[in-house]
Design an enzyme around this catalytic site. Structure first.
Site, mmCIF file in Angstrom:
data_model
loop_
_atom_site.group_PDB
_atom_site.id
_atom_site.type_symbol
_atom_site.label_atom_id
_atom_site.label_comp_id
_atom_site.label_asym_id
_atom_site.label_seq_id
_atom_site.Cartn_x
_atom_site.Cartn_y
_atom_site.Cartn_z
ATOM 1 C CG ASP A 94 -27.255 39.889 -1.025
ATOM 2 O OD1 ASP A 94 -26.393 39.041 -1.314
ATOM 3 O OD2 ASP A 94 -28.473 39.653 -1.087
ATOM 4 C CB SER A 95 -23.396 40.624 3.453
ATOM 5 O OG SER A 95 -24.582 40.438 4.198
ATOM 6 C CG PHE A 98 -32.420 39.169 3.807
ATOM 7 C CD1 PHE A 98 -33.203 39.837 4.731
ATOM 8 C CD2 PHE A 98 -33.059 38.449 2.805
ATOM 9 C CE1 PHE A 98 -34.590 39.804 4.669
ATOM 10 C CE2 PHE A 98 -34.445 38.399 2.717
ATOM 11 C CZ PHE A 98 -35.202 39.082 3.649
ATOM 12 C CG ASP A 148 -26.538 43.121 7.692
ATOM 13 O OD1 ASP A 148 -26.343 42.215 6.852
ATOM 14 O OD2 ASP A 148 -27.547 43.836 7.672
ATOM 15 N N GLY A 218 -32.987 46.178 7.257
ATOM 16 C CA GLY A 218 -33.992 45.878 8.269
ATOM 17 C C GLY A 218 -35.329 46.538 8.039
ATOM 18 C CB CYS A 311 -46.694 47.863 -23.860
ATOM 19 S SG CYS A 311 -46.954 47.416 -22.122
ATOM 20 C CG HIS A 337 -45.030 45.785 -18.500
ATOM 21 N ND1 HIS A 337 -45.254 46.954 -19.194
ATOM 22 C CD2 HIS A 337 -45.717 45.902 -17.328
ATOM 23 C CE1 HIS A 337 -46.048 47.742 -18.481
ATOM 24 N NE2 HIS A 337 -46.360 47.122 -17.359
#
Length: 379
Positions: A94-95, A98, A148, A218, A311, A337
């Protein structure tokens, strides 16, 4: 030729969902797909070998965090992220935007970029579209994201409009600064909050720049799920059929199915690994909190319908004991899991698209999972 391409294989006649294949420099994979998140070049508690074992083809790493620790220069010196972490599958970074907006209380947004403080040391930092590209080019992921602004929910229309326009200008600067288009695909990010006119504006701006793929950003930032689904319904059709569509930060089972029905190809989220570390498990019969006292003498698997390594070999009672005793192995077992559960869920989604019955699959899954019950516990 773009470094990342998309091949549409089939459209579900019942829902319009897409079965496709994304091709990257480190392999191809069918979509819709869930990508485990490996923030600091590791998916918490999991080895790359285990990720392959569960069927993961692409993982996500975080530009902001890797910039701070260990630094992109060290990763580049190692031969890039793939070499550094011994993962030969696909990687998306990602950039960093965020994290800048979610981790830093003190930030100053200007046209050039964002001034903010390092959330670890308090040091003053500056991140711009050009710097985000420089870092991601050094990291060497197959897919990198344009820088962004991710505004909070809710946000006023005027603020969101200014933000969308700035994000579009930043996207153009990212394309100009991108130095490795031959072996790294750069995706644009459509913003606009819950406002249809702004989503349309953002999508128009970004598709005119002809990115090899597009993300919808967003969302999953605090809005109700019906708002997210409504935004997807009017936003996804604005994106090219010939390019992959990526919904950022979404990973609950219901939203993966609902997003697929609305034309999304790629998803990522820290949810399955984060809740696993609290002893919360995704099962075919709904949410299970294995640390609860009622499982102290329960020697059945987390999910009797699951054939994952956890499991097949370990009981609820044993896993509860490990977690209560703060033993890391317990967190490894629940994480394994949960990731397996979502990877297999997306396999089922793809099979349902092939059979033109994703709508029926949704109803069956929601009924079994308990999403249709009043006061159902969601994630």
């Amino acid at each position: 030729m773009n470094a990342v391409t998309y091949e549409l294989i089939k459209t579900c006649k019942q829902t319009g969902a897409r079965l496709g294949r994304v091709h990257t420099p480190h392999g191809s994979f069918e979509t819709p797909v869930f990508m485990p998140v490996g923030t600091l070049a590791t998916v918490k508690t999991m080895s790359p070998e285990e990720l392959k074992e569960i069927g993961a083809h692409m993982i996500l790493s975080n530009t902001y965090h890797l910039w701070l620790r260990p630094g992109e220069d060290i990763v580049k010196e190692a031969g890039g992220l793939h070499q550094f972490m011994n993962w030969d599958g696909s990687i998306l970074t990602d950039s960093g935007g965020f994290q800048v907006f979610s981790l830093s209380d003190l930030r100053d947004i200007e046209e050039a970029g964002v001034h903010f403080r390092n959330h670890i040391s308090g040091e003053k930092l500056f991140l711009s579209p050009e710097k985000a590209m420089e870092i991601q080019n050094a990291l060497g992921a197959d897919i990198m994201m344009a820088f962004d602004e991710c505004p909070p929910y809710p946000a006023e229309h005027k603020y969101m409009k200014d933000s969308v326009e700035r994000t579009s200008r930043w996207a153009e600067r990212c394309l100009t600064a991108h130095q490795r288009a031959h072996d790294q695909g750069l995706f644009g990010i459509v913003q606009g909050g819950e406002y249809e006119d702004l989503r349309r504006q953002s999508a128009k701006d970004l598709t005119s720049l002809d990115f090899p793929g597009y993300a919808i950003g967003g969302l999953s930032v605090g809005e109700p799920k019906d708002v997210m689904n409504r935004v997807l319904e009017f936003t996804t059709p604005l994106l090219p059929d010939s390019k992959p569509r990526y919904l950022m930060g979404v990973g609950s089972p219901d939203s993966l199915i609902d997003g697929s029905i609305r034309g999304i190809d790629m998803f990522d989220c820290v949810l399955p690994t984060r809740i696993a570390r609290n002893g919360t498990c995704m099962t075919s019969n709904g949410r299970l909190v294995v640390r609860n006292a009622k499982f102290a003498l329960d020697f059945s698997p987390l999910d009797p319908n699951c054939d994952c390594h956890t499991c097949q070999n370990y009981s609820r009672a044993y896993i509860r004991h490990l977690i209560k005793a703060d033993e890391t192995f317990g967190l490894r077992l629940t994480t394994y899991h949960n990731l397996y559960f979502l990877v297999k869920l997306m396999e089922q989604v793809r099979e349902a698209i092939k059979a033109d019955r994703l709508g029926d699959f949704r109803e069956e899954f929601f009924e079994q999972y308990g999403f249709n019950k009043p006061n159902a516990k969601n994630f």
